[in-house]
Structures are given as structure tokens and as C-alpha cells.
Design a protein around this motif. Structure first.
Motif, PDB file in Angstrom:
ATOM      1  N   ARG A  74      32.140  29.867  60.584  1.00 47.20           N
ATOM      2  CA  ARG A  74      33.409  29.645  61.285  1.00 47.20           C
ATOM      3  C   ARG A  74      34.450  28.936  60.431  1.00 47.20           C
ATOM      4  NH1 ARG A  74      33.550  27.446  67.383  1.00 47.20           N
ATOM      5  NH2 ARG A  74      32.733  29.557  67.617  1.00 47.20           N
ATOM      6  N   ALA A  75      34.042  27.935  59.656  1.00 44.86           N
ATOM      7  CA  ALA A  75      35.022  27.093  58.957  1.00 44.86           C
ATOM      8  C   ALA A  75      34.897  27.152  57.445  1.00 44.86           C
ATOM      9  CB  ALA A  75      34.887  25.646  59.418  1.00 44.86           C
ATOM     10  N   GLY A  76      34.129  28.104  56.933  1.00 47.95           N
ATOM     11  CA  GLY A  76      33.970  28.219  55.497  1.00 47.95           C
ATOM     12  C   GLY A  76      35.033  29.087  54.855  1.00 47.95           C
ATOM     13  N   TRP A  77      35.293  28.823  53.578  1.00 50.31           N
ATOM     14  CA  TRP A  77      36.224  29.673  52.826  1.00 50.31           C
ATOM     15  C   TRP A  77      35.936  29.528  51.342  1.00 50.31           C
ATOM     16  CZ3 TRP A  77      37.920  33.892  54.197  1.00 50.31           C
ATOM     17  CH2 TRP A  77      39.005  34.532  53.589  1.00 50.31           C
ATOM     18  N   VAL A  78      36.696  30.220  50.510  1.00 51.75           N
ATOM     19  CA  VAL A  78      36.512  30.148  49.061  1.00 51.75           C
ATOM     20  C   VAL A  78      37.807  29.711  48.395  1.00 51.75           C
ATOM     21  CG1 VAL A  78      34.779  31.979  49.137  1.00 51.75           C
ATOM     22  CG2 VAL A  78      37.135  32.552  48.580  1.00 51.75           C
ATOM     23  N   ARG A  79      37.642  29.092  47.253  1.00 53.02           N
ATOM     24  CA  ARG A  79      38.795  28.700  46.444  1.00 53.02           C
ATOM     25  C   ARG A  79      38.515  29.159  45.014  1.00 53.02           C
ATOM     26  NH1 ARG A  79      39.972  22.873  47.618  1.00 53.02           N
ATOM     27  NH2 ARG A  79      38.212  22.445  46.226  1.00 53.02           N
ATOM     28  N   SER A 103      32.076  31.870  32.660  1.00 50.28           N
ATOM     29  CA  SER A 103      32.743  32.022  31.371  1.00 50.28           C
ATOM     30  C   SER A 103      33.082  33.492  31.181  1.00 50.28           C
ATOM     31  CB  SER A 103      31.842  31.520  30.234  1.00 50.28           C
ATOM     32  OG  SER A 103      30.617  32.239  30.203  1.00 50.28           O
ATOM     33  N   SER A 104      34.272  33.738  30.640  1.00 51.59           N
ATOM     34  CA  SER A 104      34.723  35.111  30.417  1.00 51.59           C
ATOM     35  C   SER A 104      35.416  35.191  29.067  1.00 51.59           C
ATOM     36  CB  SER A 104      35.686  35.550  31.526  1.00 51.59           C
ATOM     37  OG  SER A 104      36.921  34.867  31.403  1.00 51.59           O
ATOM     38  N   GLY A 105      35.791  36.393  28.688  1.00 47.77           N
ATOM     39  CA  GLY A 105      36.467  36.577  27.417  1.00 47.77           C
ATOM     40  C   GLY A 105      37.832  35.926  27.356  1.00 47.77           C
ATOM     41  N   THR A 106      38.405  35.647  28.516  1.00 49.70           N
ATOM     42  CA  THR A 106      39.741  35.050  28.557  1.00 49.70           C
ATOM     43  C   THR A 106      39.695  33.559  28.905  1.00 49.70           C
ATOM     44  OG1 THR A 106      39.983  35.723  30.878  1.00 49.70           O
ATOM     45  CG2 THR A 106      40.822  37.227  29.190  1.00 49.70           C
ATOM     46  N   GLY A 107      38.490  33.009  29.091  1.00 49.35           N
ATOM     47  CA  GLY A 107      38.387  31.588  29.406  1.00 49.35           C
ATOM     48  C   GLY A 107      37.543  31.333  30.628  1.00 49.35           C
ATOM     49  N   PRO A 108      37.406  30.075  31.032  1.00 50.33           N
ATOM     50  CA  PRO A 108      36.572  29.724  32.184  1.00 50.33           C
ATOM     51  C   PRO A 108      37.221  30.104  33.508  1.00 50.33           C
ATOM     52  CG  PRO A 108      37.666  27.774  31.341  1.00 50.33           C
ATOM     53  CD  PRO A 108      37.995  28.883  30.387  1.00 50.33           C
ATOM     54  N   LEU A 109      36.383  30.354  34.508  1.00 51.63           N
ATOM     55  CA  LEU A 109      36.820  30.642  35.870  1.00 51.63           C
ATOM     56  C   LEU A 109      35.986  29.795  36.825  1.00 51.63           C
ATOM     57  CD1 LEU A 109      36.912  34.548  35.654  1.00 51.63           C
ATOM     58  CD2 LEU A 109      38.890  33.030  35.532  1.00 51.63           C
ATOM     59  N   GLY A 110      36.550  29.489  37.988  1.00 52.63           N
ATOM     60  CA  GLY A 110      35.823  28.675  38.942  1.00 52.63           C
ATOM     61  C   GLY A 110      35.900  29.219  40.350  1.00 52.63           C
ATOM     62  N   LEU A 111      34.817  29.055  41.107  1.00 48.23           N
ATOM     63  CA  LEU A 111      34.772  29.483  42.499  1.00 48.23           C
ATOM     64  C   LEU A 111      34.105  28.389  43.319  1.00 48.23           C
ATOM     65  CD1 LEU A 111      35.202  31.813  44.594  1.00 48.23           C
ATOM     66  CD2 LEU A 111      32.851  32.504  44.095  1.00 48.23           C
ATOM     67  N   ASP A 112      34.842  27.836  44.277  1.00 49.44           N
ATOM     68  CA  ASP A 112      34.295  26.845  45.203  1.00 49.44           C
ATOM     69  C   ASP A 112      34.088  27.469  46.571  1.00 49.44           C
ATOM     70  OD1 ASP A 112      34.454  24.889  43.262  1.00 49.44           O
ATOM     71  OD2 ASP A 112      36.321  24.018  44.023  1.00 49.44           O
ATOM     72  N   LEU A 113      32.944  27.201  47.184  1.00 53.09           N
ATOM     73  CA  LEU A 113      32.734  27.523  48.588  1.00 53.09           C
ATOM     74  C   LEU A 113      33.004  26.241  49.365  1.00 53.09           C
ATOM     75  CD1 LEU A 113      29.444  29.647  48.523  1.00 53.09           C
ATOM     76  CD2 LEU A 113      31.795  30.347  48.051  1.00 53.09           C
ATOM     77  N   THR A 114      33.939  26.293  50.293  1.00 51.81           N
ATOM     78  CA  THR A 114      34.351  25.101  51.018  1.00 51.81           C
ATOM     79  C   THR A 114      34.064  25.251  52.508  1.00 51.81           C
ATOM     80  OG1 THR A 114      36.612  25.885  51.434  1.00 51.81           O
ATOM     81  CG2 THR A 114      36.202  24.761  49.346  1.00 51.81           C
ATOM     82  N   GLU A 115      33.976  24.115  53.194  1.00 52.24           N
ATOM     83  CA  GLU A 115      33.777  24.144  54.638  1.00 52.24           C
ATOM     84  C   GLU A 115      34.415  22.912  55.266  1.00 52.24           C
ATOM     85  OE1 GLU A 115      30.325  25.397  57.783  1.00 52.24           O
ATOM     86  OE2 GLU A 115      29.693  24.309  56.000  1.00 52.24           O
ATOM     87  N   ALA A 116      35.323  23.152  56.191  1.00 47.53           N
ATOM     88  CA  ALA A 116      35.997  22.070  56.898  1.00 47.53           C
ATOM     89  C   ALA A 116      35.278  21.772  58.211  1.00 47.53           C
ATOM     90  CB  ALA A 116      37.454  22.446  57.174  1.00 47.53           C
ATOM     91  N   GLY A 117      35.657  20.669  58.848  1.00 44.12           N
ATOM     92  CA  GLY A 117      35.111  20.336  60.159  1.00 44.12           C
ATOM     93  C   GLY A 117      33.759  19.647  60.083  1.00 44.12           C
TER      94      GLY A 117
END
Length: 289
Positions: A74-79, A103-117
Motif C-alpha cells: 500500500r505505501a511502498g515506492w521506489v526512488r 555499476s554501469s558503463g556511464t557510472g553508478p546508479l541507485g535504487l531505493d525501495l521506500t515505505e511510508a506510514g
């Protein structure tokens, strides 16, 4: 809660950006979200992402033969960020539940799984096969699968004593539809949410089938290509009855009404869907005679 259109757009977005990258690090910030122990999350690190796909409302990130599957609830999302800080997170820090670094050819990438409430329902699984996730294994047919035609829908509905609203929301019956889009589908089909599924005649089944594809198909097209940060607002902006209690129905002008339950609610138009009848609010109807 994200439903089929948003999850499909999210999977496409992540697939385009993460396919071919190397999963460098996995940080679990809330152990409550992790539902599996074997294989360990450390097995993901160093593996190349081979794709991101969708199973109902589940997102499946495949890396080197393993599947990192998550359900946002219900309250999760990604960033997603193309400029991650590389900061090591402390357990229970803020709304972040899981952080993935790539890590990629163009530099680092990040993915956060978030949850409010305060009610935490976000779930993460690391499995060798998506069907090892109980929720994925129990999914009913996807509305966009090749075999899902009006005859298949008729078979699903035939003999069912459930209300049609519940049928549409049940992931074991049909995958990907939740509270919001079931309201929209029933409004488009001019059908009461309390109609008994097994009582629908063939024209009503056809109308419902057409509405499922019209509403979901339009929403998928509108969500496609949007970044995660825009998907929630895009979903809300196109709703005709869901979340519109007290507003005018865009079809007939009647006032959109609401039925509230213990932990959720539905919205509908009396003129379009119930022949003008106002449905009793389930929180108080047991006191009414």
C-alpha cells in the motif's frame, strides 16, 4: 497502492536503465521486508542484471539467474537516481527499506525501495524462480495475457457468489487490478460494485471485459515512459470516480458516492452504476434497520 499500469511502467523504466548493469551492493535497512533466506542476498552482488519484468503487482529484477522480486504493497515506492551518494545506511533509517547500488558503463546508479506510514507491508524475496514467491505462484491470469478473452472471463465469473468488486481485486482470480482500477472499471462498465459475479449475463460480461481493457489499456499507455516520481500523480489525475467522493461524475454529473469499510473504501456513481440507488456505508449499515 501501485497497480498493473504503474507496475508495468515501473518495470519498463527499470529494465531500460538497469539491464546490463552490475548489481554492486545490496543494503537491507529493514529486515522485516525480507521474506526469504536462501539464497542469501549477498549472492546478488557482482551479478549482471538481465532484465526487469512484472508478475501481477510484483516487480522481478533478474540478475545472473537469481530473481530479486518485490511487492510495494500500500505505501511502498521506489526512488531511482543516477547520482547515488554511496552512503552506508543504518538499520531503520527513515523510509528506506532496501537500497540497491549498480555499476554501469556511464557510472553508478541507485535504487531505493521506500515505505511510508506505520503499517509496513512492503515485501522482498530473493529466489531462483519467480514461482518460488507464494504470491506470484498464486496469481490468476493477467488481463493482457493472450489467453484472457471474454470466454475466459465468463468462466471465471460463472457460478461465483462473490461481489464483482471483490472478484476484480482478488489476485488469485485476476492479476494486477486493485482498489482504484476496479472502481474505474466498474464505472466504465456501468455496473454496481455489489453485483454478484455469477449473476452477470453475457452482455454484462462482455461490457466488463471491454471495460477492463479500456481502462487498463489507457492507463498503461499514459504511464509508459514516465519516471517513478511521476507515476502516482499520473494515476490520480485520470481517475473518474476513485478518490472523487463528493465530486461530479464526468459522465452524468451525479455526485460520486463512497462506501467505507474497516480499512478501505470504494467510490461509484449512483446514476451510472446502481440505477440511482445509494449503497449503504458498511461501517454503519449494520446499525440500520
Amino acid at each position: 497502492m501501485p497497480e498493473l499500469p504503474e507496475v508495468a511502467a515501473l518495470a519498463d523504466f527499470l529494465d531500460a536503465r538497469l539491464r546490463g548493469t552490475v548489481l554492486a551492493k545490496v543494503q537491507i535497512v529493514s529486515f522485516a521486508v525480507l521474506k526469504t533466506a536462501d539464497p542469501p542476498l549477498s549472492e546478488l552482488e557482482g551479478r549482471t542484471v538481465t532484465g526487469v519484468s512484472r508478475h501481477g503487482k510484483f516487480v522481478d529484477l533478474e540478475a545472473g539467474g537469481l530473481h530479486f522480486v518485490f511487492h510495494l504493497a500500500r505505501a511502498g515506492w521506489v526512488r531511482f537516481t543516477e547520482t547515488p551518494t554511496g552512503t552506508l545506511l543504518k538499520m531503520g533509517s527513515g523510509h528506506i527499506a532496501v537500497r540497491l547500488s549498480f555499476s554501469s558503463g556511464t557510472g553508478p546508479l541507485g535504487l531505493d525501495l521506500t515505505e511510508a506510514g506505520t503499517k509496513k507491508s512492503l515485501a522482498v524475496y530473493l529466489v531462483r524462480d519467480p514461482s518460488d514467491v507464494p504470491g506470484v505462484a498464486a496469481l490468476g491470469p493477467d488481463p493482457f495475457s493472450p489467453g484472457f478473452d471474454v470466454d475466459a472471463l465468463a468462466v471465471i465469473l460463472a457460478g461465483s457468489s462473490q461481489q464483482i468488486k471483490g472478484v476484480l481485486r482478488s489476485q488469485a482470480i485476476m492479476a494486477g487490478i486493485g482498489n482504484a482500477y476496479s472502481d474505474e472499471i466498474l464505472h466504465a462498465a456501468k455496473m454496481s460494485p455489489f453485483a454478484v459475479a455469477g449473476s452477470l449475463d453475457r452482455p454484462a460480461v462482455q461490457r466488463l471485459y471491454d471495460s477492463i481493457h479500456e481502462i487498463l489499456g489507457t492507463a498503461v499507455a499514459e504511464a509508459r515512459g514516465k519516471p517513478p516520481s511521476e507515476l502516482k500523480d499520473a494515476k490520480r489525475s485520470h481517475m473518474r470516480v476513485h478518490g472523487r467522493t463528493g465530486e461530479a461524475c464526468p459522465v452524468c454529473g451525479d455526485t460520486v458516492r463512497e462506501v467505507s469499510f474497516a480499512d478501505t473504501s470504494l467510490q461509484y456513481c449512483p446514476t451510472c452504476q446502481t440505477k440511482g440507488k445509494i449503497l449503504a456505508d458498511r461501517r454503519t449499515s449494520r446499525f440500520l434497520k
